[in-house]
Every structure is written in C-alpha cells, then in structure tokens.
Design a protein around this motif. Structure first.
Motif, short mmCIF file in Angstrom:
data_model
loop_
_atom_site.label_atom_id
_atom_site.label_comp_id
_atom_site.label_asym_id
_atom_site.label_seq_id
_atom_site.Cartn_x
_atom_site.Cartn_y
_atom_site.Cartn_z
N LYS A 269 -77.32 69.11 -55.57
CA LYS A 269 -76.31 69.46 -54.85
C LYS A 269 -76.79 70.26 -53.55
O LYS A 269 -76.53 69.90 -52.48
CB LYS A 269 -75.28 70.25 -55.25
CG LYS A 269 -74.51 69.33 -56.36
CD LYS A 269 -73.78 68.15 -55.74
CE LYS A 269 -73.02 67.27 -56.56
NZ LYS A 269 -72.50 65.99 -55.87
N ASP A 270 -77.65 71.09 -53.79
CA ASP A 270 -78.30 71.95 -52.79
C ASP A 270 -79.29 71.12 -52.24
O ASP A 270 -79.23 71.21 -50.68
CB ASP A 270 -79.22 73.14 -53.27
CG ASP A 270 -78.73 74.47 -53.86
OD1 ASP A 270 -77.28 74.53 -53.59
OD2 ASP A 270 -79.24 74.86 -54.81
N ASN A 271 -79.83 70.26 -52.28
CA ASN A 271 -80.83 69.35 -51.63
C ASN A 271 -79.91 68.57 -50.73
O ASN A 271 -80.03 68.17 -49.56
CB ASN A 271 -81.44 68.11 -52.47
CG ASN A 271 -82.64 68.90 -52.86
OD1 ASN A 271 -83.28 69.56 -52.49
ND2 ASN A 271 -83.36 68.11 -53.99
N GLU A 272 -78.60 68.13 -51.21
CA GLU A 272 -77.66 67.09 -50.54
C GLU A 272 -76.92 67.93 -49.43
O GLU A 272 -76.71 67.61 -48.17
CB GLU A 272 -76.60 66.43 -51.28
CG GLU A 272 -77.00 65.52 -52.20
CD GLU A 272 -76.01 64.95 -53.36
OE1 GLU A 272 -74.87 65.11 -52.96
OE2 GLU A 272 -76.38 64.60 -54.37
N TYR A 273 -76.29 69.17 -49.71
CA TYR A 273 -75.43 69.87 -48.94
C TYR A 273 -75.95 71.02 -48.01
O TYR A 273 -75.48 71.78 -47.19
CB TYR A 273 -74.38 70.23 -49.78
CG TYR A 273 -73.53 69.42 -50.26
CD1 TYR A 273 -72.81 68.56 -49.28
CD2 TYR A 273 -73.36 69.13 -51.58
CE1 TYR A 273 -72.15 67.43 -49.75
CE2 TYR A 273 -72.71 68.01 -52.13
CZ TYR A 273 -72.02 67.29 -51.34
OH TYR A 273 -71.47 66.08 -51.68
N PHE A 274 -77.37 71.74 -48.63
CA PHE A 274 -77.90 72.74 -47.79
C PHE A 274 -79.36 72.21 -47.22
O PHE A 274 -79.49 72.43 -45.97
CB PHE A 274 -78.12 73.77 -48.85
CG PHE A 274 -78.84 74.95 -48.35
CD1 PHE A 274 -77.81 75.94 -47.32
CD2 PHE A 274 -79.80 75.62 -48.72
CE1 PHE A 274 -78.74 77.01 -46.94
CE2 PHE A 274 -80.57 76.84 -48.15
CZ PHE A 274 -79.68 77.57 -47.06
N TYR A 275 -80.26 71.80 -47.83
CA TYR A 275 -81.35 71.47 -47.53
C TYR A 275 -81.57 70.14 -46.53
O TYR A 275 -82.65 70.16 -45.85
CB TYR A 275 -82.53 71.38 -48.69
CG TYR A 275 -82.80 72.73 -49.30
CD1 TYR A 275 -83.45 73.93 -48.76
CD2 TYR A 275 -82.33 72.98 -50.56
CE1 TYR A 275 -83.63 75.10 -49.25
CE2 TYR A 275 -82.48 74.33 -51.10
CZ TYR A 275 -82.92 75.08 -50.65
OH TYR A 275 -83.17 76.62 -51.26
N ALA A 276 -80.77 69.57 -46.63
CA ALA A 276 -80.71 68.29 -46.17
C ALA A 276 -80.23 68.51 -44.46
O ALA A 276 -80.89 67.64 -43.37
CB ALA A 276 -79.69 67.06 -46.34
N ASP A 277 -79.70 69.64 -44.18
CA ASP A 277 -79.73 70.05 -42.67
C ASP A 277 -79.85 71.31 -42.30
O ASP A 277 -79.26 71.87 -41.38
CB ASP A 277 -78.36 69.55 -42.30
CG ASP A 277 -77.00 70.13 -43.03
OD1 ASP A 277 -77.50 71.15 -43.74
OD2 ASP A 277 -76.02 69.84 -42.98
N HIS A 278 -80.65 72.02 -43.06
CA HIS A 278 -81.19 73.22 -42.80
C HIS A 278 -82.55 73.33 -42.24
O HIS A 278 -83.44 72.95 -43.25
CB HIS A 278 -80.71 74.15 -43.66
CG HIS A 278 -79.41 74.73 -43.70
ND1 HIS A 278 -78.30 73.81 -44.17
CD2 HIS A 278 -78.65 75.84 -43.31
CE1 HIS A 278 -77.28 74.36 -44.17
NE2 HIS A 278 -77.26 75.63 -43.56
N LYS A 279 -82.90 74.51 -41.40
CA LYS A 279 -84.25 74.77 -41.26
C LYS A 279 -84.72 76.12 -41.32
O LYS A 279 -83.91 76.93 -40.65
CB LYS A 279 -84.89 74.11 -39.61
CG LYS A 279 -84.38 72.58 -39.34
CD LYS A 279 -85.61 71.76 -40.32
CE LYS A 279 -85.50 70.30 -40.04
NZ LYS A 279 -85.82 69.47 -40.95
N PHE A 280 -85.74 76.60 -41.48
CA PHE A 280 -86.03 78.01 -41.85
C PHE A 280 -87.09 78.32 -41.02
O PHE A 280 -88.40 77.82 -41.42
CB PHE A 280 -86.25 78.36 -43.21
CG PHE A 280 -85.30 77.51 -44.13
CD1 PHE A 280 -83.83 78.09 -44.02
CD2 PHE A 280 -85.69 76.83 -45.31
CE1 PHE A 280 -82.89 77.46 -44.87
CE2 PHE A 280 -84.61 76.22 -45.92
CZ PHE A 280 -83.33 76.48 -45.88
N TYR A 281 -87.16 79.30 -40.12
CA TYR A 281 -88.05 79.61 -39.45
C TYR A 281 -88.84 80.94 -39.75
O TYR A 281 -89.97 81.39 -39.18
CB TYR A 281 -87.49 79.98 -37.98
CG TYR A 281 -87.05 78.71 -37.25
CD1 TYR A 281 -87.65 77.86 -36.48
CD2 TYR A 281 -85.61 78.42 -37.48
CE1 TYR A 281 -87.03 76.73 -35.94
CE2 TYR A 281 -85.18 77.45 -36.99
CZ TYR A 281 -85.87 76.45 -36.22
OH TYR A 281 -85.48 75.49 -35.85
N SER A 282 -88.42 81.56 -40.85
CA SER A 282 -89.14 82.73 -41.29
C SER A 282 -88.54 82.95 -42.67
O SER A 282 -87.27 82.21 -43.10
CB SER A 282 -88.96 84.01 -40.66
OG SER A 282 -87.49 84.23 -40.64
#
Length: 180
Positions: free
Chosen positions: A126-139
């Motif tokens: 679920k994290d892959n679908e709802y979080f990691y699919a549209d988040h980017k981390f710069y640090s």
C-alpha cells in the motif's frame, strides 16, 4: 489477536531508487515498519542504514511511541533482526538483545515465507501505491519529514478490517470497552 501489543510485525522496506532525487540521488533509504496485528496501528521510521543497530534503534523508538505495551515482536530472518541463519557464531543480534532487555518475546517466521508477516507486507504494498508512487525525497531529512506525515495520516484513516474505524479510533474504542 485479542488485544493491542499481543503481537507486532516488523519489517524493512527498501525505498525505491526512483524516489531518491537531487543531492540524495545514489543514496539508500530504508523504511522500518511496525504494525500491531490487533489494531493495525502502525509506526514508521526512516533510516539510512539497514542493520541490526538501526533495528535496535527502531525498536527503542517504537516502544516509546506505542500507545500500548508490546508483548511479542514478529520478524523475518533478515540479518538486521537475527544471526540465526548465518554460519558460525549464532549468538543474539543487538536487536534480539534489546528485545530481551525489554521483556519482549521474539517470534521468527519460517524462512522464505513472507506471507507469514502478511500485515506488514501488505502495508508495504500500500505504501508503494499511495506514498512512493508520487513522492520524491531530496535528502534524508526530507524523507524523514514526509514519512512522518504519512504515518500520521495512516493511523487516522478508516479501514475495512476495523469496521471502518481508523487504527487510533479502534484503540480508543478498545480502551473504553476494557475500562468498563
């Protein structure tokens, strides 16, 4: 499970490389996840290292954050949790030592059967679908901040297995019923 903390599943998710951008590109981030089998209450934390030391730190933070006493922790047989499958000296890992010091039983699932840790594995999907699919981390700090918000939202979102209550509402309902 019959009450909160009876058994908590813990696992580690490797953050997809496609989410790590900018100056952080090329680094590795890890999401440590704990989910209570009774209430589905979840605790997440971001780490830059995947080790028994990080696992022990995560455990200490989980114990402080959990709104209930944890009696049993269930994990897979990864080296971040146990040395059981390593050749040679198989003494307890730092994670296992901290569990013992806290009086928490450690249950290991059968090797190569992630379905036995199904609740935490599903939460990672679920994290892959709802979080990691549209988040980017710069640090690392950015990842930690965004993951903290994600954790906050999850524990306040109604889910079907709990009769459309959120994990926090389910815990509150349990406390009210058990105090009567």
């Amino acid at each position: 499970m019959h009450f909160p903390g009876e058994r908590v599943q813990i696992d580690v998710k490797f953050v997809p490389e496609s989410c790590i951008v900018g100056n952080a590109a090329g680094e590795k981030f890890y999401q440590y996840t704990a989910i209570d089998e009774f209430s589905r209450w979840r605790y997440l934390e971001a780490f830059q290292e995947h080790s028994t030391y990080s696992s022990a730190q995560f455990l200490e933070h989980l114990i402080k954050a959990a709104p209930f006493k944890i009696l049993c922790v269930q994990t897979d047989n990864g080296t971040e949790f146990t040395k059981r499958l390593l050749p040679g000296d198989n003494g307890p890992s730092l994670f296992e030592t901290r569990l013992e010091q806290a009086g928490i039983r450690h249950k290991l699932i059968r090797p190569y059967t992630p379905r036995h840790n199904g609740k935490v594995e599903r939460s990672h999907r679920k994290d892959n679908e709802y979080f990691y699919a549209d988040h980017k981390f710069y640090s690392s700090e950015d990842f930690k901040a965004q993951l903290k918000i994600h954790r906050y939202k999850y524990n306040r979102f109604p889910i079907r297995p709990l009769g459309w209550l959120s994990p926090n509402e389910y815990l509150a309902k349990y406390r009210n019923l058990s105090s009567v």
